[in-house]
Write a protein that holds these residues in place. Structure first.
Motif, PDB file in Angstrom:
ATOM      1  N   ARG B 107     -18.777 -80.331  70.471  1.00  0.00           N
ATOM      2  CA  ARG B 107     -17.353 -80.642  70.339  1.00  0.00           C
ATOM      3  C   ARG B 107     -17.060 -81.365  69.039  1.00  0.00           C
ATOM      4  NH1 ARG B 107     -14.550 -80.106  75.208  1.00  0.00           N
ATOM      5  NH2 ARG B 107     -15.840 -80.226  77.087  1.00  0.00           N
ATOM      6  N   GLU B 108     -17.925 -82.303  68.688  1.00  0.00           N
ATOM      7  CA  GLU B 108     -17.646 -83.085  67.488  1.00  0.00           C
ATOM      8  C   GLU B 108     -17.705 -82.208  66.249  1.00  0.00           C
ATOM      9  OE1 GLU B 108     -16.454 -86.063  68.047  1.00  0.00           O
ATOM     10  OE2 GLU B 108     -15.925 -85.986  65.937  1.00  0.00           O
ATOM     11  N   ILE B 109     -18.617 -81.238  66.247  1.00  0.00           N
ATOM     12  CA  ILE B 109     -18.653 -80.292  65.127  1.00  0.00           C
ATOM     13  C   ILE B 109     -17.357 -79.491  65.083  1.00  0.00           C
ATOM     14  CG2 ILE B 109     -19.782 -78.221  64.240  1.00  0.00           C
ATOM     15  CD1 ILE B 109     -22.398 -79.334  65.432  1.00  0.00           C
ATOM     16  N   GLU B 111     -14.524 -80.316  66.098  1.00  0.00           N
ATOM     17  CA  GLU B 111     -13.393 -81.160  65.717  1.00  0.00           C
ATOM     18  C   GLU B 111     -13.552 -81.691  64.301  1.00  0.00           C
ATOM     19  OE1 GLU B 111     -12.071 -83.794  68.707  1.00  0.00           O
ATOM     20  OE2 GLU B 111     -12.471 -82.379  70.312  1.00  0.00           O
ATOM     21  N   GLY B 113     -15.657 -83.544  62.971  1.00  0.00           N
ATOM     22  CA  GLY B 113     -16.023 -84.945  62.854  1.00  0.00           C
ATOM     23  C   GLY B 113     -14.836 -85.882  62.839  1.00  0.00           C
TER      24      GLY B 113
END
Lengths: 209, 209
Positions: B107-109, B111, B113
């Motif tokens: 998810r962080e990728i 988004e 970061g």
DNA sequence: GTCTATACTTCGATAGAC
DNA sequence: GTCTATCGAAGTATAGAC
């Protein structure tokens, strides 16, 4: 004159891709999608039944285009090894042309496919099938060593998706933590995936342990 | 008797991992996190300043544990090739022990970061650095062919993260679309990554084109 | 440090006019 | 088919008692 004024659905899908990729399913705002598509929100609900309906329509469309692209790429190659090279560049090109595809895939994996219905799953399933068919043919023709097709599929797809989608984070990292190091460019990375895929499947390479 | 009743922060972090992994940053509910941790919502805001503060504390903690794990794994090996094998199983084991790590990373990728501050980025940067150091040593010792360490890093990490995180979707797919096919089990996949990593870095393998 | 109650905002979805 | 206006739910955050 035949068409009254039907420009909306395509613009809505394009706007939805941007919004869902940027904020995820829960974080996406229907208001923002409508505004970006220059369409009234009620119009959006008229064409697609709900936020979920819009999301699923987008995924089916995107996966379908991806499968078409991979089939077209594979069709231009003769040997299985060639076909895999072509499929790899095809995937890379598709991701670049549909910049939000990678983010949407990553999120959907993280969400355990929570928003995928049967129809969308079927569209998604086409992708590993195309790659598996090429690998299976290579194994049958004794050009590849016998590997599990799904393992090879993940080994070529996952790095490219993550590498391309991770570019923004990587740039912040390289500035603050890897200052001055030689940066890895896109084409070089795609060639690395091609090379390592060939090496992984190479029948004649000596065992490494 | 020494401790008054300090059980909250750890339980909150564990509950937050489940919630953020399942629903993403925007989709996560502070109410649900508090309920799952059997802690009052106001207590949560007392320990962590905000939803964002909680999220970042969780990421720093998780990335820190992952880096410790990789360093420990690498330390038990002698040759670079051995160390990479150990790092690969270390990554796989870590993901299994922290089931939500993979989803949070994905998810962080996706988004870009968006929720990572400088401190969290620093914790994340430790991971590629550990792998890059091993590969660089292998290249220096003429055990590996010269490759870009980051390309190799992505080629080993990405498939494992995506394969492990994608298990739920894969199971639905195998039932409906790959019925009866031989399923790929976890250990076999880890061995495939080890093998293909060795093959990709092998100095003596003949060129494949 | 811990809880209850609530203020304030955002957002998905619809009603109803044209 | 297209728009305005709005309802109702959900969620972040805080005030304030204990």
């Amino acid at each position: 004159m035949p068409r009254p004024a039907r420009v909306s659905p395509e613009r809505i899908l394009a706007a939805a891709a941007v919004e869902f990729a940027a904020h995820g399913y829960a974080g996406a705002g229907v208001d923002r999608i409508a505004r970006r598509a220059r369409v009234n929100k009620a119009m959006l609900y008229y064409h697609f039944r709900s936020k979920q309906g819009l999301y699923r329509a987008l995924l089916r469309d995107t996966f379908g285009r991806a499968a078409d692209r991979l089939r077209a790429s594979a069709a231009t190659g003769t040997t299985p090894a060639e076909q895999l090279d072509l499929v790899i560049v095809g995937i890379a090109a598709f991701i670049q042309q549909h910049r939000h595809f990678a983010a949407i895939m990553l999120r959907e994996i993280a969400e355990r496919g929570a928003h995928l219905d049967a129809e969308t799953l079927a569209a998604l399933a086409a992708l590993p099938r195309i790659v598996a068919a090429i690998i299976q043919r290579g194994v049958d023709e004794k050009a590849f060593r016998p590997v599990h097709p799904l393992a090879a599929y993940f080994s070529m797809l996952a790095p490219m998706v993550m590498y391309l989608a991770g570019a923004p984070i990587r740039e912040r990292l390289s500035a603050e933590h890897f200052g001055g190091g030689p940066m890895l460019d896109h084409d070089a990375f795609v060639r690395y995936i091609q090379d390592s895929t060939r090496r992984a499947l190479d029948l004649h390479a000596r065992p490494t342990r």
